[in-house]
Design a protein around this motif. Structure first.
Motif, PDB file in Angstrom:
ATOM      1  N   THR A 204      11.470 -11.775  -7.250  1.00  0.00           N
ATOM      2  CA  THR A 204      11.774 -11.044  -8.503  1.00  0.00           C
ATOM      3  C   THR A 204      10.633 -10.924  -9.484  1.00  0.00           C
ATOM      4  O   THR A 204       9.915 -11.888  -9.811  1.00  0.00           O
ATOM      5  CB  THR A 204      12.941 -11.075  -9.126  1.00  0.00           C
ATOM      6  N   TYR A 205       9.937  -9.770  -9.902  1.00  0.00           N
ATOM      7  CA  TYR A 205       9.062  -9.767 -10.740  1.00  0.00           C
ATOM      8  C   TYR A 205       9.415  -9.074 -12.046  1.00  0.00           C
ATOM      9  O   TYR A 205      10.537  -8.223 -11.926  1.00  0.00           O
ATOM     10  CB  TYR A 205       7.616  -8.998 -10.413  1.00  0.00           C
ATOM     11  N   ALA A 206       8.955  -9.538 -13.188  1.00  0.00           N
ATOM     12  CA  ALA A 206       9.366  -8.712 -14.513  1.00  0.00           C
ATOM     13  C   ALA A 206       7.905  -7.862 -14.955  1.00  0.00           C
ATOM     14  O   ALA A 206       6.983  -8.424 -14.981  1.00  0.00           O
ATOM     15  CB  ALA A 206       9.667  -9.831 -15.528  1.00  0.00           C
ATOM     16  N   VAL A 207       8.336  -6.755 -15.584  1.00  0.00           N
ATOM     17  CA  VAL A 207       7.361  -6.025 -16.115  1.00  0.00           C
ATOM     18  C   VAL A 207       6.895  -6.423 -17.395  1.00  0.00           C
ATOM     19  O   VAL A 207       7.609  -6.940 -18.360  1.00  0.00           O
ATOM     20  CB  VAL A 207       7.835  -4.379 -16.350  1.00  0.00           C
ATOM     21  N   SER A 208       5.606  -6.965 -17.479  1.00  0.00           N
ATOM     22  CA  SER A 208       5.214  -7.751 -18.646  1.00  0.00           C
ATOM     23  C   SER A 208       5.198  -6.806 -19.754  1.00  0.00           C
ATOM     24  O   SER A 208       5.175  -5.488 -19.702  1.00  0.00           O
ATOM     25  CB  SER A 208       3.865  -8.295 -18.647  1.00  0.00           C
ATOM     26  N   HIS A 209       4.966  -7.273 -21.053  1.00  0.00           N
ATOM     27  CA  HIS A 209       4.867  -6.504 -22.343  1.00  0.00           C
ATOM     28  C   HIS A 209       3.645  -5.850 -22.666  1.00  0.00           C
ATOM     29  O   HIS A 209       3.489  -4.834 -23.187  1.00  0.00           O
ATOM     30  CB  HIS A 209       5.581  -7.201 -23.509  1.00  0.00           C
ATOM     31  N   ASP A 210       2.756  -6.303 -21.653  1.00  0.00           N
ATOM     32  CA  ASP A 210       1.507  -5.807 -21.843  1.00  0.00           C
ATOM     33  C   ASP A 210       1.148  -5.031 -20.505  1.00  0.00           C
ATOM     34  O   ASP A 210       0.301  -4.690 -19.816  1.00  0.00           O
ATOM     35  CB  ASP A 210       0.420  -7.116 -21.447  1.00  0.00           C
ATOM     36  N   SER A 211       2.166  -3.850 -20.843  1.00  0.00           N
ATOM     37  CA  SER A 211       2.019  -2.928 -19.580  1.00  0.00           C
ATOM     38  C   SER A 211       2.291  -1.272 -20.339  1.00  0.00           C
ATOM     39  O   SER A 211       2.970  -1.317 -21.335  1.00  0.00           O
ATOM     40  CB  SER A 211       3.629  -2.815 -18.522  1.00  0.00           C
TER      41      SER A 211
END
Lengths: 310, 218
Positions: A204-211
């Motif tokens: 599972t991956y999380a979308v970073s806030h640097d996106s």
């Protein structure tokens, strides 16, 4: 062209987008365009526009707009809790605004990007064949920038009758809450170490806030793809590239046009609308898919859109 | 004249369900790049192709899967790539003035065992080829760089490189068209604008063009 909507508050990040300028990639200019092409097309079709007409892409929190004259709108994509004159209005449905009506948004319920189409089509600055806003170059859309308070959005004059109430039934809309992206192994997938191959399609991956609209940095299992440096090649939206740090990046609409990081997977075109609705912090998974399955999903999605033409 | 069999082995990889990456080779090579540019131009004429962009030694092709399958397109790419490439028209020649006072010039010279003057001399010697335009608007990958100047990129990229910076890394050189992050070594700057937002195409350099740098005092 007629002035249609006045911006009282712009929301967090609202831009004019159409289907972009793919031919400009030869000059290094990102193709741009709406992140969620399905929602963008559906919104246009619900108000009788061509699919590729420009809409407003509203990110995470919607704008506060006042109708300058009667106009037909449709709001699709993320559910940002739209209201007209304080009363809740349905998404994925043509809604008639009378002059003076106020369109506002409440709290975000699902998704990240809502699309507001206006009958006639939003009119913006055209740059290299598209009205899409390109922030880096400061061109297209509304003076090449996000909307600000006081802007007035114009629409093209249209002879199409304004018919409210056209709707897309719920079962035809993308299941944004699923957050599993179909993906096809990429050209450099075989560079991945065995554990990394497994992790790519299981972790599972999380979308970073640097996106942002350029791409999503994904946080999760580190992937290893050792090998020689690659020569740069042309990129497309949906590719998952792997920089040396081992954290993959999913390229989105405003992606850089060329690069040399290994491409470990490419998201199926039918899953890109779901990817477009991920917000920073959201989790996602990639599920390995064949080209045949990806094409079947794509055909289903197109059929759903075409049901709106009747 | 019958089409000649080409020695170029081409590998066509899917990039999802509506694009492919056709690789002609893995070396930085002017002849391969010429073939890639010719192949992209030939592919763009097909009705089932939406977009074809040449890389250093590859072509990225976006196509309409309703009109052609992956397999049929891959076969068409191989067929086109096997044809003898058309005689290349020489790209336009650009002469770019450079003030060689970049923040990395002295360190680059020291790493290469050269004087800054020798770095400048080597950098201005070749006529470079614009292999491909991309990364950021107007950026051109130029090369090959003289062997004397070949260095890996900086281990820590800069978060902001000023527009107009002239840089080197690996076997290539380039000019940053816009303020952007960058990991190349900055050896100078030019006042020439490479990104021309009000022109179409908006890039001064096009793939296949030739570029010569020359030093100016200021």
């Amino acid at each position: 062209m007629t002035e249609a909507l006045r911006v009282v508050q712009p929301g967090l990040f609202t831009t004019i987008q159409d289907i972009g300028r793919p031919q400009a990639i030869a000059a290094g200019v990102p193709p741009g365009g709406a992140m969620d092409r399905f929602a963008h097309s559906a919104a246009n079709m619900l108000v009788g526009n061509e699919r590729g007409a420009a809409t407003l892409e509203c990110t995470l929190s919607g704008p506060y707009l006042v109708a300058e004259r009667d106009c037909l709108i449709a709001i699709t994509g993320a559910d940002l809790d739209p209201h007209v004159n304080g009363a809740s209005v349905p998404g994925w449905t043509g809604v008639l605004l009378a002059a003076g009506d106020e369109l506002t948004f409440g709290r975000r319920r699902t998704g990240a990007r809502a699309y507001v189409a206006v009958g006639g089509g939003v009119a913006g600055d055209r740059w290299l064949g598209s009205m899409s806003t390109n922030l880096m170059c400061g061109r297209g859309g509304m003076d090449g920038r996000a909307l600000i308070s006081g802007d007035v959005i114009s629409v093209h004059d249209s002879t199409v009758p304004l018919i409210a109430g056209r709707t897309m039934s719920e079962h035809l809309r993308p299941r944004y809450e699923e957050r599993t992206l179909h993906a096809i192994a990429g050209p450099h997938f075989t560079r991945l170490q065995p554990e990394s191959r497994q992790a790519l399609f299981e972790a599972t991956y999380a979308v970073s806030h640097d996106s942002n609209r350029m791409g999503y940095r994904l946080e999760g299992a580190r992937l290893d793809a050792p090998g020689d440096e690659l020569l740069s090649f042309g990129l497309v939206a949906g590719v998952v590239q792997l920089p040396s740090g081992g954290q993959p990046i999913l390229l989105m609409a405003d992606h850089q046009t060329a690069g040399g990081y290994p491409i470990v997977a490419t998201v199926a075109s039918a899953s890109m609308p779901i990817a477009a609705q991920l917000a920073p912090g959201d989790e996602l998974r990639f599920t390995e898919t064949s080209i045949e399955v990806a094409l079947a999903l794509r055909a289903d999605q197109r059929a759903a859109l075409e049901s709106l033409t009747n | 004249m019958p089409p000649q069999r080409s020695p170029v082995k081409i590998r066509v990889h899917p990039l999802g369900d509506a694009a492919v990456l056709a690789e002609l080779g893995t070396r930085l090579d002017t002849a391969l790049n010429t073939r890639a540019i010719a192949l992209a131009a030939a592919l763009k004429k097909r009705r089932d192709v939406r977009q074809a962009v040449a890389g250093h030694a590859s072509v990225t092709v976006q196509f309409d899967p309703d009109q052609v399958t992956h397999g049929a397109l891959a076969a068409a790419i191989r067929r086109l790539a096997a044809k003898r490439p058309p005689m290349e028209e020489p790209g336009r020649l650009h002469r770019i003035p450079v003030v060689y006072d970049g923040p990395d010039l002295v360190a680059v010279a020291a790493k290469l065992g050269l004087s800054p003057e020798q770095v400048i001399e080597h950098h201005g010697r070749p006529i470079y080829r614009a292999f491909l335009i991309g990364f950021v608007p107007g950026w051109a990958y130029l090369g090959p760089l003289p062997e004397e100047l070949v260095l890996p990129r900086r281990s820590v990229p800069r978060t902001q490189v000023p527009a107009g910076s002239v840089a080197i890394a690996g076997h290539q050189t380039g000019v940053y068209p816009l303020v952007s992050p960058g990991g190349w070594h900055l050896i100078g700057r030019t006042s020439v604008r490479l990104f021309l937002p009000d022109s179409d195409p908006p890039s001064l350099f096009r793939a296949g063009d030739r570029v010569k740098f020359f030093p100016v005092p200021e």
